[in-house]
Design a protein around this motif. Structure first.
Motif, PDB file in Angstrom:
ATOM      1  N   LEU A  60       0.849  -1.194   0.000  1.00 53.04           N
ATOM      2  CA  LEU A  60       0.000   0.000   0.000  1.00 53.04           C
ATOM      3  C   LEU A  60       0.884   1.244   0.000  1.00 53.04           C
ATOM      4  O   LEU A  60       1.160   1.848   1.036  1.00 53.04           O
ATOM      5  CB  LEU A  60      -0.907  -0.031   1.244  1.00 53.04           C
ATOM      6  CG  LEU A  60      -1.957   1.064   1.413  1.00 53.04           C
ATOM      7  CD1 LEU A  60      -2.582   1.459   0.099  1.00 53.04           C
ATOM      8  CD2 LEU A  60      -3.018   0.610   2.379  1.00 53.04           C
ATOM      9  N   PRO A 107       3.553  -0.540   3.946  1.00 57.05           N
ATOM     10  CA  PRO A 107       2.803  -1.610   4.619  1.00 57.05           C
ATOM     11  C   PRO A 107       2.348  -2.636   3.583  1.00 57.05           C
ATOM     12  O   PRO A 107       1.861  -2.268   2.520  1.00 57.05           O
ATOM     13  CB  PRO A 107       1.585  -0.881   5.209  1.00 57.05           C
ATOM     14  CG  PRO A 107       1.846   0.583   5.064  1.00 57.05           C
ATOM     15  CD  PRO A 107       2.826   0.743   3.945  1.00 57.05           C
ATOM     16  N   CYS A 157      -0.270  -5.498   2.778  1.00 57.78           N
ATOM     17  CA  CYS A 157      -1.539  -6.105   3.173  1.00 57.78           C
ATOM     18  C   CYS A 157      -1.540  -7.539   2.681  1.00 57.78           C
ATOM     19  O   CYS A 157      -1.454  -7.798   1.481  1.00 57.78           O
ATOM     20  CB  CYS A 157      -2.704  -5.346   2.564  1.00 57.78           C
ATOM     21  SG  CYS A 157      -2.712  -3.612   3.022  1.00 57.78           S
ATOM     22  N   LYS A 198       0.061  -6.492   7.577  1.00 56.16           N
ATOM     23  CA  LYS A 198      -1.265  -6.506   8.206  1.00 56.16           C
ATOM     24  C   LYS A 198      -2.120  -7.534   7.479  1.00 56.16           C
ATOM     25  O   LYS A 198      -2.110  -7.606   6.244  1.00 56.16           O
ATOM     26  CB  LYS A 198      -1.882  -5.108   8.089  1.00 56.16           C
ATOM     27  CG  LYS A 198      -3.217  -4.947   8.763  1.00 56.16           C
ATOM     28  CD  LYS A 198      -3.081  -4.804  10.255  1.00 56.16           C
ATOM     29  CE  LYS A 198      -4.434  -5.015  10.934  1.00 56.16           C
ATOM     30  NZ  LYS A 198      -4.305  -5.114  12.390  1.00 56.16           N
TER      31      LYS A 198
END
Lengths: 255, 255
Positions: free
Chosen positions: A108, A123, A125, A149
């Motif tokens: 992202l 980050p 995902c 995440k």
């Protein structure tokens, strides 16, 4: 050591290749692209191929290709039951052919062709159908220092949509500011520290708490002055809509 | 050494006081506010007053007050022919009473009550009617490390307007992104590195060159998917208007 094959040659594919190729914790086994010319410059660093039948064994295959290509490319892969992931924010995990172990590895961030990327600011995902695959993807992200995440397809789709707001649309507001200032011979550059400070503030303070300005204060005199200053009807439309949006958020207007 | 009196007690006044009070190149002679209570906490550091007749001699008087108060406050000052400046982006230089030497000292940055300000990130837009006064204001800005720029009233007004776009409106886009992500239980925090990177990119690359995404590519499939994902008509309106704006800038749509 995780072994990886990269498929595709866009910005995401290229930045992933460079990042993985730098760390000793990852072995990039091959780089595939439909058109070999684009990845040819890397042929001394990596086995570049344009023929899917030449694909070697690897722990995972990363499809960093356009959303439309995920389905057909994944079905054309001449093997099954290996971990195959795509890097798209908008495509579902089930867009990958069901003969594979499927996953998503969505960075992202905005990638430019030239500027180098610090993956600690990207980050990742992650989505996978099996925990074992999820762990591989998490480990892979860690090799380049990225935070990760667990994000399901619905969440990833809204993140991708929200990214358009905070990246493309925000950048367009900068563009409008550029047009407005230049029209009076004022320097857009004077706004750059404010642009940076606005983004920095959002790191620590919620956008709700951070809001200031004439729209939030319902300072009608300034709002009127600003609208009068705007020459372009299109700029006026943006001014009106985002002023309404702020007042809606901060309870100045009934819905 | 420049001697200064500050009038007003809002964010700009307070940050200017703190910055000037820190450097030995400036002597803050007095701090005036209509209501003394607000500046009382500083009474051990500075002569705080609420009575204009007590105003002492100084090289300049800084009216860091609301736009509406500039005219009347400047006319009430019990002296003439001294340098009096305001700090407003939207008010004209002639809003200051003509009995004074007039100027503007407009810091183009967002000030919060609590967060400390690094004035090297605060461009000061300076206007004065006499070159001598302009030099004093430039010197004053330098004492706190601020870059300066000669900006006339028309230019300052468009900068103030453009600041609403890059600060208030951008922040509202962050807010909308917050609403969108939370509605799906996705984490807004994942967008923070992208928010920062978007602002950083604008420091080096023009917003025109920096633009990417489905609107610029005219990727109708993604645009349609995004609109379908947006639950709120108001969010859809923003999506449509800013998509049109991008396409207008990048030649995808005729006006």
């Amino acid at each position: 050591m995780i072994s990886v094959v990269i498929l595709g040659a866009g910005n995401v594919a290229t930045h992933l290749f460079k990042a993985f190729n730098k760390t000793e914790k990852v072995s990039v086994v091959q780089w595939y692209n439909r058109s070999i010319d684009i990845i040819k410059p890397y042929k001394n660093e990596i086995d570049t191929i344009d023929d899917l039948t030449q694909l070697k064994d690897a722990d995972l295959y990363i499809l960093a290709v356009s959303d439309d290509a995920i389905k057909s490319l994944s079905s054309q892969l001449p093997f099954e039951n290996r971990l195959v992931v795509h890097t798209s924010g908008a495509a579902g995990i089930y867009d990958i052919d069901k003969k594979h172990k499927r996953g998503v590895f969505y960075p992202l961030q905005t990638f430019s062709k030239t500027a180098p990327i610090d993956f600690s600011n990207v980050p990742i995902c992650i989505e996978a159908l099996e925990n074992q695959d999820y762990q591989v993807l998490k480990k892979l992200a860690k090799t380049v220092g990225s935070p990760t995440k667990k994000v399901n397809t619905d969440q990833r789709k809204v993140l991708h949509l929200a990214a358009v707001f905070v990246n493309n649309f925000t950048n367009q507001l900068y563009r409008v500011a550029h047009e407005i200032t230049e029209s009076e011979g004022a320097e857009f550059d004077l706004l750059k520290p404010l642009i940076l400070e606005t983004a920095k503030k959002a790191q620590d303070v919620s956008p709700y708490m951070a809001q200031t300005g004439p729209a939030k204060r319902n300072d009608k005199k300034t709002l009127k002055k600003h609208l009068k200053l705007l020459q372009d009807q299109h700029h006026k439309d943006i001014y009106n809509l985002l002023t309404t949006s702020i007042q809606r958020t901060h309870g100045r207007k009934k819905l």
